[in-house]
Design an enzyme around this catalytic site. Structure first.
Site, short mmCIF file in Angstrom:
data_model
loop_
_atom_site.label_atom_id
_atom_site.label_comp_id
_atom_site.label_asym_id
_atom_site.label_seq_id
_atom_site.Cartn_x
_atom_site.Cartn_y
_atom_site.Cartn_z
N ARG A 124 0.86 -1.19 0.00
CA ARG A 124 0.00 0.00 0.00
C ARG A 124 0.88 1.23 0.00
NH1 ARG A 124 -2.98 0.56 5.00
NH2 ARG A 124 -1.48 2.21 5.39
N GLU A 146 4.80 7.13 2.37
CA GLU A 146 5.63 5.93 2.49
C GLU A 146 5.03 4.83 1.63
OE1 GLU A 146 5.50 3.50 5.91
OE2 GLU A 146 3.39 3.87 6.30
N ASN A 148 4.27 0.86 1.96
CA ASN A 148 4.22 -0.27 2.89
C ASN A 148 4.24 -1.58 2.12
OD1 ASN A 148 3.67 1.05 5.59
ND2 ASN A 148 2.08 1.97 4.32
N SER A 153 -3.10 -2.93 6.25
CA SER A 153 -4.41 -3.25 6.81
C SER A 153 -5.50 -2.35 6.23
CB SER A 153 -4.37 -3.11 8.33
OG SER A 153 -3.99 -1.82 8.68
N LYS A 336 12.10 2.86 5.33
CA LYS A 336 12.07 4.29 5.00
C LYS A 336 13.41 4.77 4.47
CE LYS A 336 8.03 4.95 7.71
NZ LYS A 336 7.69 3.59 8.18
N LYS A 394 12.12 10.16 10.83
CA LYS A 394 11.55 8.80 10.90
C LYS A 394 12.61 7.74 11.14
CE LYS A 394 7.85 9.85 7.63
NZ LYS A 394 7.05 9.33 6.51
N GLU A 398 7.49 0.57 11.61
CA GLU A 398 6.17 0.57 10.98
C GLU A 398 5.09 0.56 12.04
OE1 GLU A 398 5.66 0.78 7.78
OE2 GLU A 398 7.81 0.70 7.36
N GLY A 399 3.89 0.95 11.63
CA GLY A 399 2.73 0.77 12.52
C GLY A 399 2.30 2.02 13.25
N ARG A 478 -7.79 7.55 4.94
CA ARG A 478 -7.79 7.74 6.39
C ARG A 478 -7.82 9.24 6.67
NH1 ARG A 478 -2.60 4.57 8.01
NH2 ARG A 478 -2.08 5.40 5.96
P1 ADP Z 1 4.30 4.28 9.60
O1 ADP Z 1 5.06 3.27 8.81
O2 ADP Z 1 4.53 4.16 11.06
O3 ADP Z 1 2.85 4.32 9.22
P2 ADP Z 1 4.50 6.86 8.25
O4 ADP Z 1 5.67 7.31 7.47
O5 ADP Z 1 3.30 6.49 7.47
O6 ADP Z 1 4.96 5.68 9.22
O7 ADP Z 1 4.11 8.00 9.28
C1 ADP Z 1 2.99 7.87 10.14
C2 ADP Z 1 2.06 9.06 9.95
O8 ADP Z 1 2.76 10.28 10.16
C3 ADP Z 1 1.44 9.19 8.58
O9 ADP Z 1 0.28 8.40 8.44
C4 ADP Z 1 1.14 10.68 8.50
O10 ADP Z 1 -0.06 10.99 9.20
C5 ADP Z 1 2.30 11.28 9.27
N1 ADP Z 1 3.38 11.63 8.33
C6 ADP Z 1 4.44 10.88 8.00
N2 ADP Z 1 5.22 11.50 7.09
C7 ADP Z 1 4.63 12.68 6.84
C8 ADP Z 1 4.95 13.79 6.01
N3 ADP Z 1 6.04 13.80 5.25
N4 ADP Z 1 4.11 14.86 6.00
C9 ADP Z 1 3.01 14.87 6.78
N5 ADP Z 1 2.66 13.86 7.60
C10 ADP Z 1 3.45 12.77 7.64
MG MG Z 2 4.36 2.07 7.25
MG MG Z 3 2.09 4.88 7.41
#
Ligand code: ADP
Ligand code: MG
Ligand code: MG
Length: 502
Positions: A124, A146, A148, A153, A336, A394, A398-399, A478
């Site tokens: 995803r 990102e 995944n 899920s 990442k 970051k 994950e999660g 979401r």
């Molecule tokens: P994970 O793998 O834990 O889901 P993400 O990279 O998706 O990690 O980051 C988790 C959440 O943080 C995202 O769903 C988003 O809401 C926020 N986020 C992450 N990166 C960004 C970004 N570059 N700009 C704005 N919000 C972000």
């Molecule tokens: Mg992720």
């Molecule tokens: Mg995410």
């Protein structure tokens, strides 16, 4: 401009709330309530959802759907580049014990010889839309948050939420109240028509796209099962003990049954206890059941491996003839750090030879920066110490709930040694337009200013020689209140939403 959420009267909200709660319970749009660990419960609560769809630019949606097969292909190509993975994972392994364990597993199974040449990807790719100042919403561009590659899920709950929203809106239309702002367009085609806001124009039902993800993940598993080639084998979902989101997973099981395939659920500890490999073929048996596909809805977080037993279970599955979804290599590609390296000049282009295709993918990237001891990494570090307001930092996790935002980054950076910094990347914060919606969590309504994140599912099956499936597998929206940094539904920050394309 008036928007749909603001035009809803309190009467209409109550109608929609009743529709949503009963729809959720009758269709399995539910989660287990938080309970004391280990305590079984028969009860469920509605999955966190928005009451109505959120306005989303159709051009941006089309772009995200169009490029998904390109990302699917990219994941596979990188997964076969041992030297590339080695360079990244060796240096991460020095500062991140979890990555080291995963990478050691990858090295071990490669050294022993990979039993199963095929791999299944259920990915995803997540996006937030970006608008330049003064631009109309229709001009918004997708920016990838990102990609995944493990345990994605909400495929099922996403489809159900889109169904709920369509039903809720039509019920409102058919229940005109003195305050109603909707009316059915003459001709009775079911077109939505309202007197205010975004609904001042005719809206085609295709503006409320359903998501095929409730079927596509099962269909991907079915394709892999057929490729494995045993009629009596079963698909195994590798689950977390006490999973609250089990109903999202159950729909995959039920839809797989329509293909005549049985799915069993096992934790990694159970695999360790009950599993064995056929000494000749390396076929995986759980008890006397042969496993065709090991589909992970676990194994991505450090908490999924509380003891060595879980690692034993993972290793057994990874060594086996079962088709893995994902393989350990796919899981590593989802790091990442890989995303950040690909964004560096010329790196993506190493894997994507067609310049037009590379340009399409690159257009979805936002600023990504290393925090290693390269000149770029040191420059990013210095710049972040001066101003980190528009950055997110970051780790390789994950999660949800692992990132560091804005001003907090500077304190964390000062605490870390130069070597430890290498475990992280920096990314530009993407700031999407703010809209309004009404969130329904645990039976309670909340009107809120919200932002959304689009996810597009990808289904990819490679038989070891060629791709045999490469599809877009539906989508997820979401939505979270604008003041929360993270977007996790399971973590309690966000709700599942659907799209109203404009
Ligand atoms: P994970 O793998 O834990 O889901 P993400 O990279 O998706 O990690 O980051 C988790 C959440 O943080 C995202 O769903 C988003 O809401 C926020 N986020 C992450 N990166 C960004 C970004 N570059 N700009 C704005 N919000 C972000
Ligand atoms: Mg992720
Ligand atoms: Mg995410």
């Amino acid at each position: 401009m008036a928007d749909l959420a603001s035009t809803l009267s309190e009467d209409q909200l109550q109608i929609l709330k009743d529709v949503a709660l009963d729809f959720a319970l009758s269709h399995g749009l539910v989660v287990r309530p938080p309970t004391i660990t280990g305590q079984e419960t028969q009860g469920v609560i509605n999955a966190p959802v928005s009451l109505i769809p959120t306005v989303f630019p159709s051009k941006a949606f089309d772009d995200a759907v169009r490029i998904q097969p390109l990302f699917n292909e990219l994941v596979h190509t990188i997964s076969e580049d041992d030297a590339f993975l080695k360079e990244i994972m060796e240096s991460l392994s020095q500062v991140d014990d979890f990555v080291k364990r995963l990478y050691d597993l990858y090295l071990l199974v490669r050294k022993e010889g990979i039993a199963q040449p095929a791999s299944l990807g259920v990915h995803r790719s997540d996006y937030i839309i970006h608008l330049n100042a003064g631009q109309a919403l229709s001009e918004a561009k997708i920016k990838q948050v990102e990609l995944n590659t493990i345990s994605v899920s909400f495929g099922s709950l996403s489809s159900l939420t889109a169904d709920l929203h369509r039903q809720g809106l039509f019920l409102i239309l058919l229940n005109p109240s003195p305050h109603a702002c909707f009316s059915l367009q003459s001709g009775g085609q079911g077109y939505l028509h309202a007197t205010t806001g975004y609904f001042s124009d005719k809206i085609d039902p295709s503006a409320l796209p359903s998501s095929e993800s409730i079927e596509s993940i099962a269909s991907g598993l079915a394709s892999a099962h057929q490729l494995y080639g045993s009629k009596t084998a079963k698909v195994m979902m590798v689950v977390q003990p006490g999973e609250r989101n089990a109903f999202d997973q159950r729909w995959i099981e039920y839809n797989l049954l329509k293909h005549g395939i049985v799915l069993i659920r096992k934790t990694m500890a159970e695999i360790a206890d009950q599993g064995r490999l056929d000494p000749k073929t390396r076929a995986l048996f759980i008890g006397d059941q042969e496993i065709s596909v090991a589909y992970y809805r676990s194994a991505y977080a450090t908490t999924d491996y509380p003891t060595e037993k879980e690692w034993d279970g993972r290793l057994l599955a990874e060594r086996s003839l079962a088709i893995k979804c994902p393989t350990i290599a796919y899981q590593l590609v989802g790091a990442k750090k890989v995303q950040q390296v690909l964004a560096a000049p010329g790196q993506l282009e190493r894997f994507v030879k067609d310049p037009e295709v590379a340009a399409q993918l690159r257009a979805s990237f936002t600023g990504l920066y290393p925090l290693d001891n390269s000149p770029e990494g040191l420059a990013a570090y210095e710049a972040a110490l001066k101003d980190s307001d528009n950055l997110v930092m970051k780790p390789q996790r994950e999660g949800g709930g692992n990132n560091i935002y804005g001003k907090d980054i500077q304190g964390v950076l000062r605490e870390l040694t130069a070597e430890q910094r290498n475990a992280y990347i920096l990314m530009d914060i993407i700031r999407p337009p703010v809209t309004k919606n009404v969130l329904l969590r645990k039976g309670e309504l909340q009107r809120a200013d919200v932002v959304s994140e689009l996810g597009v599912y990808g289904i990819y099956l490679h038989d070891g020689k060629k791709a045999v499936r490469n599809d877009n597998g539906g989508h997820l929206l979401r939505t979270k209140t604008v003041d929360s940094n993270e977007g996790g539904v399971a973590a309690g920050f966000a709700v599942i939403d659907s799209l109203l394309l404009v």
